[in-house]
Write an enzyme that holds these catalytic residues in place. Structure first.
Site, PDB file in Angstrom:
ATOM      1  N   ASP A  43       0.858  -1.189   0.000  1.00 15.10           N
ATOM      2  CA  ASP A  43       0.000   0.000   0.000  1.00 15.10           C
ATOM      3  C   ASP A  43       0.889   1.231   0.000  1.00 15.10           C
ATOM      4  OD1 ASP A  43      -2.315   1.861   0.646  1.00 15.10           O
ATOM      5  OD2 ASP A  43      -3.322  -0.065   0.801  1.00 15.10           O
ATOM      6  N   ASP A  71       4.464   2.404  -4.259  1.00 19.69           N
ATOM      7  CA  ASP A  71       3.485   3.004  -5.163  1.00 19.69           C
ATOM      8  C   ASP A  71       3.433   2.118  -6.405  1.00 19.69           C
ATOM      9  OD1 ASP A  71       1.972   4.437  -6.942  1.00 19.69           O
ATOM     10  OD2 ASP A  71       2.828   6.381  -6.385  1.00 19.69           O
ATOM     11  N   ASN A  98      -5.661  -6.107  -6.065  1.00 16.19           N
ATOM     12  CA  ASN A  98      -6.847  -5.460  -5.500  1.00 16.19           C
ATOM     13  C   ASN A  98      -6.794  -3.935  -5.588  1.00 16.19           C
ATOM     14  OD1 ASN A  98      -9.129  -5.136  -3.365  1.00 16.19           O
ATOM     15  ND2 ASN A  98      -7.361  -4.172  -2.391  1.00 16.19           N
ATOM     16  N   TYR A 163     -11.232   4.790 -14.936  1.00 12.55           N
ATOM     17  CA  TYR A 163     -11.404   3.655 -14.016  1.00 12.55           C
ATOM     18  C   TYR A 163     -12.202   2.539 -14.697  1.00 12.55           C
ATOM     19  CZ  TYR A 163     -13.290   1.124  -9.908  1.00 12.55           C
ATOM     20  OH  TYR A 163     -13.677   0.159  -8.995  1.00 12.55           O
ATOM     21  N   LYS A 167     -11.109  -1.249 -15.577  1.00 14.85           N
ATOM     22  CA  LYS A 167     -11.772  -2.414 -14.993  1.00 14.85           C
ATOM     23  C   LYS A 167     -12.303  -3.369 -16.065  1.00 14.85           C
ATOM     24  CE  LYS A 167     -11.009  -1.915 -10.712  1.00 14.85           C
ATOM     25  NZ  LYS A 167     -10.254  -2.955  -9.991  1.00 14.85           N
ATOM     26  N   VAL A 196     -19.785  -2.173  -2.644  1.00 12.06           N
ATOM     27  CA  VAL A 196     -19.356  -2.700  -1.353  1.00 12.06           C
ATOM     28  C   VAL A 196     -19.232  -1.559  -0.346  1.00 12.06           C
ATOM     29  CG1 VAL A 196     -17.617  -4.088  -0.164  1.00 12.06           C
ATOM     30  CG2 VAL A 196     -18.028  -4.433  -2.618  1.00 12.06           C
ATOM     31  N   THR A 198     -17.551  -0.081   1.997  1.00 10.79           N
ATOM     32  CA  THR A 198     -16.294   0.188   2.710  1.00 10.79           C
ATOM     33  C   THR A 198     -16.405   1.559   3.382  1.00 10.79           C
ATOM     34  OG1 THR A 198     -15.374   1.333   0.816  1.00 10.79           O
ATOM     35  CG2 THR A 198     -14.997  -1.045   0.928  1.00 10.79           C
TER      36      THR A 198
END
Ligand code: NAD
Length: 256
Positions: A43, A71, A98, A163, A167, A196, A198
Site C-alpha cells: 500500500d 506506489d 486489489n 477507471y 476495470k 461494497v 467500505t
C-alpha cells in the site's frame, strides 16, 4: 467477521495482496490470516497500513503479516517488492490484485497524462504483478491470481471513464493470461464486486438515498460488505477451486 469455512490448502501459504492497507484489501488481509496463511500486502498509506499490522498482531498471536510500502505505478519498485516477499515469507502462492482508485473526473477535464495515470493505477500493475509472481508460483507447482474487477462498467456508470476502462481491461487481462498461465497450473480469475460498503464508500458516496437505491437495484437487498468479497477470494485462492480459471465471479447481491 470470520469466514465460517476453513481451507486447509491455505495454511502456511504466502499470499500477496495489493492495496491491503484499507477497505476491501484490509478485510482480505485479515481473512487470509484467519486461514493460517502468511500475508504480505502493498500500500502507500503508511499510517493505516502500520495500524492494521499492529491491530492484527494484537488480535492474532503467532501470525505473519507484513506491510510493504510501494506506489504500484512504479513497476520496478513493485518487481523489487515481489522479490523481497519471496525472501521474507517464501514463494508467493496467491496474488490478489486489489489496489485501484475510483476517483471521479469530468470528461472535458481529462488530459493524456491524467488518463495514463488512471490506467497505471487501475490496470498496468495487475499485469506486471502477475508476470513477476509467475516464476515463484512455478517453483510451487502452481498458484492462484485473483484480479478485482468492478460492476461499474457493466452498469454504464459515468464520471470515471479511466477507471471503468481499466476495470473492463482487467477482465480482458484475466482471459488473456489464463491459457499461458494454465500450462503451469496457475489459475487466474476476475472477482467482480457490486457496491461494497467500505469506509471510503460510506464517506464519499453513500447518502440518505442509498438504501432506496439498493432496494430498487439489488435482488438481495442487503448491503454487500467486504467480508462477502473475502469469502469468494478465499474460495478462489484455495485448492477447492482448482479447476476454476479464466472466469469472472460476481458478488453483487444480484445488481439488476
Ligand atoms: N468498494 C466498492 O464498492 C467496489 C466496487 C467495485 C469494485 N471494487 C474494486 O475492489 C477493489 C478494492 O476496492 P476498495 O473499495 O477497497 O478500494 P479503496 O480505494 O477503498 O482502497 C484501495 C486501496 O489501494 C491502495 N492503493 C491505491 N492506489 C495505490 C497505489 N498506486 N499504490 C499502492 N496502493 C494503492 C489504497 O491506498 C487503498 O488502501 C478495487 O479493485 C476496486 O476497483 C470496489
Amino acid at each position: 467477521m470470520k469466514s465460517s469455512n476453513q481451507y486447509p490448502s491455505l495454511l502456511d501459504k504466502t499470499i500477496l495482496i495489493t492495496g491491503g492497507g484499507t477497505s476491501i484489501g484490509a478485510c482480505l488481509v485479515e481473512a487470509f490470516l484467519q486461514q493460517g496463511a502468511k500475508v504480505a500486502f502493498i500500500d502507500i498509506l503508511d499510517e493505516a497500513s502500520n495500524a492494521l499490522v499492529e491491530q492484527l498482531n494484537q488480535r492474532y498471536q503467532s501470525t505473519t503479516v507484513k506491510y510493504y510500502r510501494c506506489d504500484l505505478v512504479d513497476i520496478p519498485a513493485l518487481q523489487q517488492v515481489i522479490t523481497e516477499v519471496e525472501q521474507d515469507l517464501g514463494s508467493i502462492s496467491v496474488l490478489i490484485n486489489n489496489a485501484a482508485c475510483d476517483q471521479r473526473h469530468k470528461l472535458e477535464e481529462v488530459t493524456p497524462e491524467y488518463w495514463d495515470h488512471c490506467i497505471d493505477t487501475n490496470l498496468k500493475h495487475y499485469f506486471f504483478a502477475a508476470q513477476a509472481v509467475r516464476l515463484q508460483m512455478c517453483k510451487l507447482g502452481g498458484g492462484s491470481i485473483i484480479n478485482l474487477g468492478s460492476m461499474s462498467w457493466h452498469k454504464n456508470q459515468g464520471g470515471m471513464a479511466g477507471y471503468t476502462a481499466s476495470k473492463a481491461g482487467v477482465m480482458g487481462l484475466t482471459r488473456g493470461l489464463a491459457a499461458d498461465l494454465g500450462k503451469d497450473h496457475i489459475r487466474i480469475n476476475t472477482l467482480t464486486p457490486g457496491w461494497v460498503m467500505t469506509q471510503r464508500q460510506l464517506t464519499h458516496w453513500v447518502d440518505k438515498d442509498t438504501a432506496k437505491y439498493i432496494e430498487a437495484n439489488q435482488c438481495i437487498k442487503d448491503y454487500v460488505m467486504p467480508e462477502d468479497i473475502a469469502a469468494m477470494a478465499l474460495f478462489l485462492a484455495s485448492d477447492d477451486s482448482k479447476l476454476c480459471t479464466s472466469q469472472n465471479f460476481i458478488v453483487d447481491g444480484g445488481w439488476i
